[in-house]
Design a protein around this motif. Sequence first.
Motif, PDB file in Angstrom:
ATOM      1  N   ARG A  80      39.184 -16.730  45.430  1.00  0.00           N
ATOM      2  CA  ARG A  80      39.416 -15.516  44.652  1.00  0.00           C
ATOM      3  C   ARG A  80      39.394 -15.832  43.616  1.00  0.00           C
ATOM      4  O   ARG A  80      39.759 -16.840  42.813  1.00  0.00           O
ATOM      5  CB  ARG A  80      40.405 -15.122  45.626  1.00  0.00           C
ATOM      6  N   GLU A  81      39.417 -14.819  42.595  1.00  0.00           N
ATOM      7  CA  GLU A  81      38.951 -14.555  41.010  1.00  0.00           C
ATOM      8  C   GLU A  81      39.532 -13.679  40.752  1.00  0.00           C
ATOM      9  O   GLU A  81      39.026 -12.823  40.955  1.00  0.00           O
ATOM     10  CB  GLU A  81      38.050 -15.257  40.470  1.00  0.00           C
ATOM     11  N   ASN A  82      40.187 -13.585  39.846  1.00  0.00           N
ATOM     12  CA  ASN A  82      40.390 -11.914  38.622  1.00  0.00           C
ATOM     13  C   ASN A  82      40.180 -12.169  38.086  1.00  0.00           C
ATOM     14  O   ASN A  82      39.980 -13.349  36.774  1.00  0.00           O
ATOM     15  CB  ASN A  82      42.125 -11.398  39.080  1.00  0.00           C
ATOM     16  N   GLY A  83      40.034 -10.939  37.266  1.00  0.00           N
ATOM     17  CA  GLY A  83      39.202 -10.712  35.650  1.00  0.00           C
ATOM     18  C   GLY A  83      38.250 -11.188  34.927  1.00  0.00           C
ATOM     19  O   GLY A  83      38.137 -11.550  34.072  1.00  0.00           O
ATOM     20  N   ILE A  84      37.323 -10.224  35.684  1.00  0.00           N
ATOM     21  CA  ILE A  84      36.259 -10.876  35.685  1.00  0.00           C
ATOM     22  C   ILE A  84      35.753 -10.160  34.686  1.00  0.00           C
ATOM     23  O   ILE A  84      35.179 -11.007  34.251  1.00  0.00           O
ATOM     24  CB  ILE A  84      35.070 -10.934  36.870  1.00  0.00           C
ATOM     25  N   ASP A  89      40.222  -6.230  37.884  1.00  0.00           N
ATOM     26  CA  ASP A  89      38.544  -6.536  39.315  1.00  0.00           C
ATOM     27  C   ASP A  89      38.438  -7.229  39.785  1.00  0.00           C
ATOM     28  O   ASP A  89      40.222  -8.467  39.311  1.00  0.00           O
ATOM     29  CB  ASP A  89      37.321  -6.191  38.274  1.00  0.00           C
ATOM     30  N   SER A  90      38.243  -7.917  40.394  1.00  0.00           N
ATOM     31  CA  SER A  90      38.646  -9.137  41.527  1.00  0.00           C
ATOM     32  C   SER A  90      37.348  -9.447  42.370  1.00  0.00           C
ATOM     33  O   SER A  90      36.562  -8.117  42.574  1.00  0.00           O
ATOM     34  CB  SER A  90      39.621  -9.342  42.410  1.00  0.00           C
ATOM     35  N   ALA A  91      37.097 -10.267  42.538  1.00  0.00           N
ATOM     36  CA  ALA A  91      35.596 -10.512  43.735  1.00  0.00           C
ATOM     37  C   ALA A  91      36.805 -12.300  44.343  1.00  0.00           C
ATOM     38  O   ALA A  91      37.243 -12.891  44.014  1.00  0.00           O
ATOM     39  CB  ALA A  91      34.741 -11.571  42.362  1.00  0.00           C
ATOM     40  N   SER A  92      35.855 -12.648  45.033  1.00  0.00           N
ATOM     41  CA  SER A  92      35.921 -12.854  46.473  1.00  0.00           C
ATOM     42  C   SER A  92      34.803 -13.382  46.693  1.00  0.00           C
ATOM     43  O   SER A  92      33.899 -13.428  47.252  1.00  0.00           O
ATOM     44  CB  SER A  92      37.466 -12.837  47.355  1.00  0.00           C
ATOM     45  N   ILE A  93      34.472 -14.852  47.403  1.00  0.00           N
ATOM     46  CA  ILE A  93      33.243 -15.218  48.629  1.00  0.00           C
ATOM     47  C   ILE A  93      33.740 -16.076  49.091  1.00  0.00           C
ATOM     48  O   ILE A  93      34.820 -17.607  48.969  1.00  0.00           O
ATOM     49  CB  ILE A  93      32.128 -15.996  47.318  1.00  0.00           C
ATOM     50  N   ARG A  94      33.348 -15.671  50.726  1.00  0.00           N
ATOM     51  CA  ARG A  94      33.768 -17.149  51.376  1.00  0.00           C
ATOM     52  C   ARG A  94      32.819 -17.795  51.984  1.00  0.00           C
ATOM     53  O   ARG A  94      31.939 -17.399  52.490  1.00  0.00           O
ATOM     54  CB  ARG A  94      34.793 -16.064  52.850  1.00  0.00           C
ATOM     55  N   ALA A  95      33.456 -18.567  53.222  1.00  0.00           N
ATOM     56  CA  ALA A  95      32.238 -19.158  54.269  1.00  0.00           C
ATOM     57  C   ALA A  95      31.712 -18.241  55.037  1.00  0.00           C
ATOM     58  O   ALA A  95      33.355 -17.978  55.225  1.00  0.00           O
ATOM     59  CB  ALA A  95      32.211 -20.628  53.771  1.00  0.00           C
ATOM     60  N   LYS A 127      29.620 -14.476  52.511  1.00  0.00           N
ATOM     61  CA  LYS A 127      29.828 -12.897  52.160  1.00  0.00           C
ATOM     62  C   LYS A 127      30.618 -13.231  50.677  1.00  0.00           C
ATOM     63  O   LYS A 127      31.706 -14.149  50.565  1.00  0.00           O
ATOM     64  CB  LYS A 127      30.692 -12.902  53.460  1.00  0.00           C
ATOM     65  N   SER A 128      30.109 -12.108  50.248  1.00  0.00           N
ATOM     66  CA  SER A 128      30.963 -11.886  48.608  1.00  0.00           C
ATOM     67  C   SER A 128      31.759 -10.508  48.895  1.00  0.00           C
ATOM     68  O   SER A 128      30.746  -9.351  49.082  1.00  0.00           O
ATOM     69  CB  SER A 128      29.958 -12.638  47.943  1.00  0.00           C
ATOM     70  N   GLU A 129      32.976 -10.259  48.062  1.00  0.00           N
ATOM     71  CA  GLU A 129      33.863  -8.931  47.830  1.00  0.00           C
ATOM     72  C   GLU A 129      34.013  -8.549  46.549  1.00  0.00           C
ATOM     73  O   GLU A 129      34.575  -9.465  45.526  1.00  0.00           O
ATOM     74  CB  GLU A 129      34.415  -8.834  48.714  1.00  0.00           C
ATOM     75  N   TYR A 130      33.603  -7.978  45.637  1.00  0.00           N
ATOM     76  CA  TYR A 130      34.129  -7.722  44.417  1.00  0.00           C
ATOM     77  C   TYR A 130      34.602  -6.256  44.876  1.00  0.00           C
ATOM     78  O   TYR A 130      33.838  -4.700  44.538  1.00  0.00           O
ATOM     79  CB  TYR A 130      32.640  -7.783  43.628  1.00  0.00           C
ATOM     80  N   ASN A 131      36.035  -5.811  43.300  1.00  0.00           N
ATOM     81  CA  ASN A 131      36.395  -4.968  43.458  1.00  0.00           C
ATOM     82  C   ASN A 131      36.751  -4.929  41.794  1.00  0.00           C
ATOM     83  O   ASN A 131      36.692  -5.641  41.290  1.00  0.00           O
ATOM     84  CB  ASN A 131      38.349  -4.784  44.172  1.00  0.00           C
ATOM     85  N   ASN A 132      36.469  -3.239  41.183  1.00  0.00           N
ATOM     86  CA  ASN A 132      36.295  -3.065  40.042  1.00  0.00           C
ATOM     87  C   ASN A 132      37.467  -2.948  39.649  1.00  0.00           C
ATOM     88  O   ASN A 132      37.747  -2.338  38.475  1.00  0.00           O
ATOM     89  CB  ASN A 132      34.754  -1.841  39.807  1.00  0.00           C
ATOM     90  N   GLY A 133      38.442  -2.225  40.483  1.00  0.00           N
ATOM     91  CA  GLY A 133      39.736  -2.320  40.183  1.00  0.00           C
ATOM     92  C   GLY A 133      40.056  -1.127  39.898  1.00  0.00           C
ATOM     93  O   GLY A 133      41.195   0.028  39.415  1.00  0.00           O
ATOM     94  N   VAL A 136      36.415   1.044  43.877  1.00  0.00           N
ATOM     95  CA  VAL A 136      35.388   0.727  44.396  1.00  0.00           C
ATOM     96  C   VAL A 136      35.245  -0.576  44.770  1.00  0.00           C
ATOM     97  O   VAL A 136      35.411  -1.007  43.787  1.00  0.00           O
ATOM     98  CB  VAL A 136      33.723   1.202  43.305  1.00  0.00           C
ATOM     99  N   THR A 137      34.551  -0.814  45.925  1.00  0.00           N
ATOM    100  CA  THR A 137      34.408  -2.490  46.535  1.00  0.00           C
ATOM    101  C   THR A 137      32.942  -2.877  46.908  1.00  0.00           C
ATOM    102  O   THR A 137      32.734  -1.810  47.677  1.00  0.00           O
ATOM    103  CB  THR A 137      35.577  -2.375  47.678  1.00  0.00           C
ATOM    104  N   THR A 138      32.341  -3.651  46.600  1.00  0.00           N
ATOM    105  CA  THR A 138      31.033  -3.715  46.771  1.00  0.00           C
ATOM    106  C   THR A 138      30.930  -4.966  47.476  1.00  0.00           C
ATOM    107  O   THR A 138      31.787  -5.830  46.831  1.00  0.00           O
ATOM    108  CB  THR A 138      30.167  -4.409  45.016  1.00  0.00           C
ATOM    109  N   LEU A 139      29.665  -5.054  48.889  1.00  0.00           N
ATOM    110  CA  LEU A 139      30.292  -6.429  49.915  1.00  0.00           C
ATOM    111  C   LEU A 139      28.738  -6.927  49.279  1.00  0.00           C
ATOM    112  O   LEU A 139      27.808  -5.694  49.406  1.00  0.00           O
ATOM    113  CB  LEU A 139      30.824  -5.729  51.335  1.00  0.00           C
ATOM    114  N   SER A 140      28.627  -7.813  49.573  1.00  0.00           N
ATOM    115  CA  SER A 140      27.099  -8.238  49.766  1.00  0.00           C
ATOM    116  C   SER A 140      27.069  -9.992  50.796  1.00  0.00           C
ATOM    117  O   SER A 140      28.352 -10.264  50.641  1.00  0.00           O
ATOM    118  CB  SER A 140      26.491  -9.121  48.143  1.00  0.00           C
TER     119      SER A 140
END
Length: 202
Positions: A80-84, A89-95, A127-133, A136-140
């Motif tokens: 997980r990482e913030n301030g991209i 904003d924040s983003a995460s990726i998980r196995a 799986k990844s998740e991005y939140n624009n702060g 709005v959340t985008t899943l892929s």
Amino acid sequence: MRYVLLAAALGSVAAPALAQENAPFTGPHVEALLGYDVVGTPDDNKDGLLYGASAGYDFQIGGAVLGAEAEFTDSTARARENGIVTAADSASIRAARDLYVGARLGFAVAPSTMLYAKGGYTNARFKSEYNNGAGVTTLSSADLDGYRIGAGIEQKLNLFGPSGFVKAEYRYSNYRHLNAAGTTSSIDLDRHQLLAGVGVRF
């Protein structure tokens, strides 16, 4: 006639048991898996808990054991990482789920102990998740193909009767994503796993 029928019945029961004694690592098996999972690049990796199940079939000839197996696992490894892009904003990726099919070659170093090596194909989902702060959340998700090699030890134990066993295993997997042109993209992930298994052979 009664004694003949009794002898035949006892023989039909004793035959599988005799086969298990002469070739204790022969037959279908199922097992539960639990272990340690590390996935990422050499410069940045995350760890988590591996869990799942496996099934297969082994055939023993003398001290050599040849088998095929299939496996389904999942993992809690997550980054997980913030301030991209912006400060909020924040983003995460998980196995996520991991599918594996392959073969293994083992050697019975004792009547109840087998050492083995394995290799095969693995397909892992991330799986990844991005939140624009701003709500709005985008899943892929992406499915990556790769290969797996490993080695382990299996020990017969009377956990669930005479056909129970436990095992310890290390394996390495590599995933490379191919783009539409058929060349390797920037995605090149390594995976190291150390696990234990508890199962039964039929």
